[in-house]
Enzyme design. Structure first.
Site, PDB file in Angstrom:
ATOM      1  N   HIS A  75     -29.105  12.750  31.310  1.00 61.80           N
ATOM      2  CA  HIS A  75     -28.549  12.759  29.955  1.00 61.80           C
ATOM      3  C   HIS A  75     -29.146  13.961  29.224  1.00 61.80           C
ATOM      4  CE1 HIS A  75     -26.563   8.787  30.176  1.00 61.80           C
ATOM      5  NE2 HIS A  75     -27.532   8.534  31.057  1.00 61.80           N
ATOM      6  N   GLY A  80     -28.748   6.905  24.628  1.00 57.22           N
ATOM      7  CA  GLY A  80     -29.181   5.766  23.848  1.00 57.22           C
ATOM      8  C   GLY A  80     -28.292   5.472  22.668  1.00 57.22           C
ATOM      9  N   GLY A  81     -28.900   4.848  21.647  1.00 50.65           N
ATOM     10  CA  GLY A  81     -28.174   4.444  20.457  1.00 50.65           C
ATOM     11  C   GLY A  81     -27.854   2.966  20.405  1.00 50.65           C
ATOM     12  N   GLU A  82     -28.243   2.200  21.434  1.00 48.81           N
ATOM     13  CA  GLU A  82     -27.904   0.783  21.476  1.00 48.81           C
ATOM     14  C   GLU A  82     -28.581  -0.028  20.372  1.00 48.81           C
ATOM     15  OE1 GLU A  82     -27.614   2.083  25.891  1.00 48.81           O
ATOM     16  OE2 GLU A  82     -28.882   2.529  24.145  1.00 48.81           O
ATOM     17  N   ASP A 288     -32.135   9.493  35.816  1.00 49.54           N
ATOM     18  CA  ASP A 288     -31.584   8.964  34.564  1.00 49.54           C
ATOM     19  C   ASP A 288     -32.363   9.527  33.379  1.00 49.54           C
ATOM     20  OD1 ASP A 288     -29.789   7.589  33.008  1.00 49.54           O
ATOM     21  OD2 ASP A 288     -30.633   5.596  33.383  1.00 49.54           O
TER      22      ASP A 288
END
Length: 390
Positions: A75, A80-82, A288
């Site tokens: 990435h 993210g951002g969850e 990841d």
């Protein structure tokens, strides 16, 4: 034991190391500039003394040389951002890739393709390439239909040089767009044909969640269409429970390739696959890096949060080689030759005519020197920094 300064693209001779291509070549000398020029047994001084131009000699005695690592799942612009805006993970940094031995990066988007965009990702990958790495890109993101740069999956792959396929498409995950079989089959078919037209691999890279349907959609594509299993590339095949790992074993037995995300216990999954007869040439590992690593409870509620680091791949290599006595060739194939070959990147092997992506490691498999396309990016006391760094 090494020369302190090396010109960026001068002809260099790496001498005295035990070299893995990733298969063991023994003690050999490697002559390279931006490409590998020649590999011959060590000690043949006559082969080099008659060259009509100067050669910088690098003594790598008592060290190990392996190909630069190929990380297929990064990435690069963060993820993210969850847990809302505050949970957006940081953007990647050049020096962190270098210190982790990664010379080839395949970037992608994940959950967030609203505030993270394809254009932003492509620009970041161009920046990393300008600074010395080799970069490629997965088009799309979690959702289906996927976001594109040009308006279609096929034109992205055919027209945009860096786009090699589409992913990570989320399935069996509560963060997915709940794609149907028809949507998945059409996406995989489009990517495959675009790969044929462009001379690229045209794979579709699937984010595997921990949902009860597991790989059902992918098996249906294989069993109900004419699309070869080699066009589907599931990732996160460990850390989601034993049942999914066993599905991965079946996938490999059918001729497919799977990718495992490097975490603290990934070596246990790799050992399981090997002990159960998996063709390990059909297994890859990735970091990841900079993607979120959320943990949800059985009701989908977030209970903990972190993000991936690029050094995860080398950490897994050390566990396999130093703790579990895997051969260096067998272990490093997972993050060099296997992904480079499967994705048709022309990366991950030390051969004459290939890019000079080389890592010089000490006895503990710690990175001492990094060369990417012949350019020196790291010594024991220095690592190249990005143009704009903290």
């Amino acid at each position: 034991i090494f020369m302190a300064t090396i010109a960026p693209h001068s002809l260099k001779l790496l001498r005295g190391a035990t070299v893995y291509s990733p298969e063991c070549l023994g003690k050999v000398d490697v002559l390279f500039s931006t490409k590998i020029v020649a590999i011959i047994p060590a000690g043949n001084d006559n082969a080099w003394s008659q060259l009509p131009f100067p050669v910088e000699i690098i003594d790598a005695s008592n060290h190990v040389v392996v190909p630069g690592l190929v990380d297929v799942h990064v990435h690069a612009t963060g993820g993210g951002g969850e847990a809302g805006p505050k949970s957006r993970t940081p953007e990647s940094q050049l020096d962190q890739f270098i210190e982790s031995g990664i010379t080839t990066v395949v970037g992608l988007l994940g959950t967030d393709s609203v505030t993270r965009t394809e254009i932003n990702l492509l620009t970041k990958l161009n920046a990393l390439e300008e600074e010395g790495l080799t970069t490629f890109m997965w088009g799309g993101a979690y959702r289906v239909p996927p976001p594109t740069l040009t308006g279609s999956v096929q034109s992205d792959i055919v027209i945009v040089d860096k786009v090699i396929g589409f992913g990570e498409i989320a399935i069996s995950d509560h963060r997915s767009s709940a794609p149907t079989f028809d949507e998945i089959a059409r996406l995989v078919a489009d990517a495959r044909v675009a790969g044929m037209l462009s001379g690229k691999s045209g794979k579709t890279h699937f984010h595997m969640g921990s949902g009860k349907r597991m790989m059902d959609l992918l098996w249906r594509v294989v069993d109900e269409t004419e699309i070869p299993i080699t066009q589907l590339y599931p990732t996160h095949m460990c850390g989601r429970g034993e049942a999914l790992l066993k599905e991965g074993l079946k996938w490999v037995a059918r001729g497919g390739t799977i990718d495992l995300t490097c975490e603290d216990d990934t070596h246990e999954s790799l050992i399981f696959l090997k002990e159960n007869g998996a063709d390990m040439s059909r297994v890859t590992i990735s970091s990841d890096a900079y993607g979120s690593l959320p943990v949800f409870d059985d009701k989908g509620v977030l209970v903990s949060y972190d993000y991936g680091r690029p050094q995860a791949i080398l950490n897994s290599m050390r566990q396999l080689v130093k703790t579990h006595a895997w051969d260096i060739s067998e272990a490093f194939s997972l993050c060099t030759r296997n992904p480079g070959s499967f994705l048709q990147l022309n990366k991950g092997e030390l051969k004459e005519g290939r890019d000079a992506d080389l890592l010089v490691l000490d006895a503990d498999l710690q990175v001492q020197y990094v060369f990417s396309r012949g350019e020196l990016l790291k010594t024991p006391t220095w690592t190249k920094k990005p143009m704009c760094h903290l």
